[in-house]
Write a protein that holds these residues in place. Structure first.
Motif, PDB file in Angstrom:
ATOM      1  N   GLU A  11     -30.631 -30.660  33.263  1.00 27.45           N
ATOM      2  CA  GLU A  11     -31.805 -31.072  34.038  1.00 27.45           C
ATOM      3  C   GLU A  11     -33.090 -30.524  33.441  1.00 27.45           C
ATOM      4  N   ILE A  12     -33.207 -30.720  32.134  1.00 24.43           N
ATOM      5  CA  ILE A  12     -34.383 -30.321  31.363  1.00 24.43           C
ATOM      6  C   ILE A  12     -34.867 -31.564  30.634  1.00 24.43           C
ATOM      7  N   SER A  13     -36.163 -31.770  30.615  1.00 19.30           N
ATOM      8  CA  SER A  13     -36.669 -32.954  29.927  1.00 19.30           C
ATOM      9  C   SER A  13     -36.433 -32.847  28.418  1.00 19.30           C
ATOM     10  N   GLN A  14     -36.370 -33.976  27.777  1.00 16.95           N
ATOM     11  CA  GLN A  14     -36.221 -33.994  26.327  1.00 16.95           C
ATOM     12  C   GLN A  14     -37.420 -33.344  25.648  1.00 16.95           C
ATOM     13  N   ASP A  15     -38.587 -33.530  26.220  1.00 18.21           N
ATOM     14  CA  ASP A  15     -39.784 -32.873  25.673  1.00 18.21           C
ATOM     15  C   ASP A  15     -39.638 -31.357  25.708  1.00 18.21           C
ATOM     16  N   THR A  16     -39.077 -30.845  26.810  1.00 12.64           N
ATOM     17  CA  THR A  16     -38.874 -29.403  26.925  1.00 12.64           C
ATOM     18  C   THR A  16     -37.882 -28.918  25.884  1.00 12.64           C
ATOM     19  N   LEU A  17     -36.809 -29.668  25.665  1.00 11.97           N
ATOM     20  CA  LEU A  17     -35.832 -29.293  24.637  1.00 11.97           C
ATOM     21  C   LEU A  17     -36.478 -29.257  23.256  1.00 11.97           C
ATOM     22  N   ARG A  18     -37.284 -30.264  22.947  1.00  8.57           N
ATOM     23  CA  ARG A  18     -37.981 -30.283  21.659  1.00  8.57           C
ATOM     24  C   ARG A  18     -38.922 -29.087  21.534  1.00  8.57           C
ATOM     25  N   TYR A  19     -39.636 -28.801  22.617  1.00  6.06           N
ATOM     26  CA  TYR A  19     -40.568 -27.670  22.644  1.00  6.06           C
ATOM     27  C   TYR A  19     -39.822 -26.362  22.417  1.00  6.06           C
ATOM     28  N   TYR A  20     -38.723 -26.150  23.122  1.00  2.00           N
ATOM     29  CA  TYR A  20     -37.936 -24.928  22.955  1.00  2.00           C
ATOM     30  C   TYR A  20     -37.464 -24.772  21.514  1.00  2.00           C
ATOM     31  N   GLU A  21     -37.077 -25.865  20.909  1.00  2.00           N
ATOM     32  CA  GLU A  21     -36.636 -25.801  19.511  1.00  2.00           C
ATOM     33  C   GLU A  21     -37.826 -25.507  18.595  1.00  2.00           C
ATOM     34  N   ARG A  22     -38.952 -26.162  18.842  1.00  4.41           N
ATOM     35  CA  ARG A  22     -40.134 -25.991  17.988  1.00  4.41           C
ATOM     36  C   ARG A  22     -40.651 -24.553  18.003  1.00  4.41           C
ATOM     37  N   ILE A  23     -40.619 -23.896  19.175  1.00  2.56           N
ATOM     38  CA  ILE A  23     -41.153 -22.539  19.259  1.00  2.56           C
ATOM     39  C   ILE A  23     -40.092 -21.469  18.988  1.00  2.56           C
ATOM     40  N   GLY A  24     -38.874 -21.899  18.721  1.00  2.00           N
ATOM     41  CA  GLY A  24     -37.831 -20.951  18.337  1.00  2.00           C
ATOM     42  C   GLY A  24     -37.021 -20.364  19.479  1.00  2.00           C
ATOM     43  N   LEU A  25     -37.129 -20.944  20.673  1.00  2.00           N
ATOM     44  CA  LEU A  25     -36.305 -20.447  21.776  1.00  2.00           C
ATOM     45  C   LEU A  25     -34.846 -20.831  21.607  1.00  2.00           C
ATOM     46  N   ILE A  26     -34.623 -21.960  20.993  1.00  2.00           N
ATOM     47  CA  ILE A  26     -33.260 -22.320  20.605  1.00  2.00           C
ATOM     48  C   ILE A  26     -33.291 -22.563  19.098  1.00  2.00           C
ATOM     49  N   PRO A  27     -32.220 -22.196  18.427  1.00  2.01           N
ATOM     50  CA  PRO A  27     -32.193 -22.397  16.973  1.00  2.01           C
ATOM     51  C   PRO A  27     -32.338 -23.881  16.627  1.00  2.01           C
ATOM     52  N   PRO A  28     -32.774 -24.177  15.414  1.00  2.00           N
ATOM     53  CA  PRO A  28     -32.872 -25.584  15.015  1.00  2.00           C
ATOM     54  C   PRO A  28     -31.536 -26.295  15.227  1.00  2.00           C
ATOM     55  N   VAL A  29     -31.599 -27.445  15.852  1.00  2.00           N
ATOM     56  CA  VAL A  29     -30.394 -28.213  16.168  1.00  2.00           C
ATOM     57  C   VAL A  29     -30.053 -29.103  14.977  1.00  2.00           C
ATOM     58  N   ASN A  30     -28.761 -29.106  14.638  1.00  2.00           N
ATOM     59  CA  ASN A  30     -28.304 -29.974  13.540  1.00  2.00           C
ATOM     60  C   ASN A  30     -28.559 -31.428  13.898  1.00  2.00           C
ATOM     61  N   ARG A  31     -28.738 -32.214  12.870  1.00  2.00           N
ATOM     62  CA  ARG A  31     -28.959 -33.650  13.065  1.00  2.00           C
ATOM     63  C   ARG A  31     -27.874 -34.432  12.339  1.00  2.00           C
ATOM     64  N   ASN A  32     -27.541 -35.582  12.918  1.00  2.00           N
ATOM     65  CA  ASN A  32     -26.542 -36.431  12.259  1.00  2.00           C
ATOM     66  C   ASN A  32     -27.194 -37.204  11.119  1.00  2.00           C
ATOM     67  N   LYS A  33     -26.446 -38.068  10.478  1.00  2.00           N
ATOM     68  CA  LYS A  33     -26.952 -38.817   9.314  1.00  2.00           C
ATOM     69  C   LYS A  33     -28.163 -39.674   9.651  1.00  2.00           C
ATOM     70  N   SER A  34     -28.269 -40.070  10.913  1.00  2.00           N
ATOM     71  CA  SER A  34     -29.404 -40.897  11.340  1.00  2.00           C
ATOM     72  C   SER A  34     -30.613 -40.055  11.752  1.00  2.00           C
TER      73      SER A  34
END
Length: 128
Positions: A11-34
């Motif tokens: 129950e967290i917005s996608q924007d919040t997840l991106r923000y947390y990743e951008r500021i280093g609260l969560i480690p960079p998330v792996n991305r698939n081939k796409s």
């Protein structure tokens, strides 16, 4: 797990997840081939931890510091522990403050209920 699923699960917005990743609260998330984020179990544990700590009122700056210490490894165990102890102390103070507010609200509500009952009694008498 894709971002939409993580967003729904926690129950967290996608924007919040991106923000947390951008500021280093969560480690960079792996991305698939796409190039789409693909959250691992470890990523999900970080998201859950950060959400829990934020819900408890821990400041983002403190959490960034904690994550930074975590990423430095075991030599920061003591510093991480001390940081969490300090935050627990701050949380306890806030909880005590909230308890006082809660008690005051109960008192105020009870006073209103007493006043309303008296008024209703008075109205009932005047109608008779």
């Amino acid at each position: 797990m894709r971002m939409t699923e993580v967003s729904t699960k926690f129950e967290i917005s996608q924007d919040t997840l991106r923000y947390y990743e951008r500021i280093g609260l969560i480690p960079p998330v792996n991305r698939n081939k796409s190039g789409i984020r693909d959250y691992t179990e470890e990523d999900l544990r970080w998201v859950e931890f950060i959400k829990c700590m934020r819900n408890a009122g821990l400041p983002i700056e403190v959490l960034i510091e904690y994550v930074g210490l975590f990423q430095k490894g075991d030599e920061t165990l003591e510093a991480r522990k001390e940081l969490l102890i300090e935050q627990r102390t701050q949380l306890l103070i806030r909880m005590e403050d909230m308890k006082k507010v809660f008690e005051r609200l109960d008192y105020k509500i009870e006073r209103y209920e007493q006043t309303i009952r008296k008024k209703e009694k008075s109205l009932t008498r005047s109608e008779n």
